[in-house]
Each structure stands twice: as structure tokens, then as C-alpha cells.
Design a protein around this motif. Structure first.
Motif: not given
Length: 79
Positions: A40-42, A48-50, A54-55, A61-62
Motif C-alpha cells: 500500500r505504501s508503494s 495513517s491510511t494504512i 488495518l485497525g 505501520v511506521g
């Protein structure tokens, strides 16, 4: 091949089944979540969106996005 939204929903459901929100993910689920986050990052999604998808926390995520790939696979247990 699974759709991105289907994979997201599946991962979110599995992640939400933890006993406590702060419980660690299993190594297998964590590896899947990391792969999803990196994909998703790519595609241009923000941390924040990711995290929302995923909750999980933005901090999780970072960490996933900046973690060395060798750390994704759990080490073999010592005998």
C-alpha cells in the motif's frame, strides 16, 4: 488473486481478533500485515491510511515500513 480490499478486510478481521488491542500479532499475521503495508505504501498510501485500513496504530505501520526485511521472518528456535 485476492483484491486489495478483500485482503485488507481479511487482515483487519484477523488483527481485530487479538485478545487485547496491545497484544502482539502472530509471526505469520505480522508478516502478512507488513507485506500489505509495504504494498500500500508503494501505491502511495500514507501511514495513517494504512493504519486506519488495518485497525492498528500509525506507530506500528511506521515500524513495519522501516524494519529490515530480515526481521520479518521469525528466527528459528535454538535447540
Amino acid at each position: 488473486m485476492k483484491s486489495a480490499s478483500g485482503e485488507c478486510e481479511r487482515l483487519r478481521r484477523l488483527i481485530s481478533q487479538r485478545e487485547f488491542p496491545t497484544s502482539r500479532l502472530s509471526p505469520e499475521l505480522r508478516a502478512q500485515a507488513i507485506a500489505y503495508a509495504r504494498q500500500r505504501s508503494s501505491e502511495g498510501a500514507t501511514q495513517s491510511t494504512i493504519a486506519d485500513e488495518l485497525g492498528v496504530s500509525i506507530m506500528s505501520v511506521g515500524r513495519w515500513l522501516h524494519e529490515d526485511n530480515t526481521m520479518v521472518t521469525p528466527p528459528a528456535s535454538a535447540s
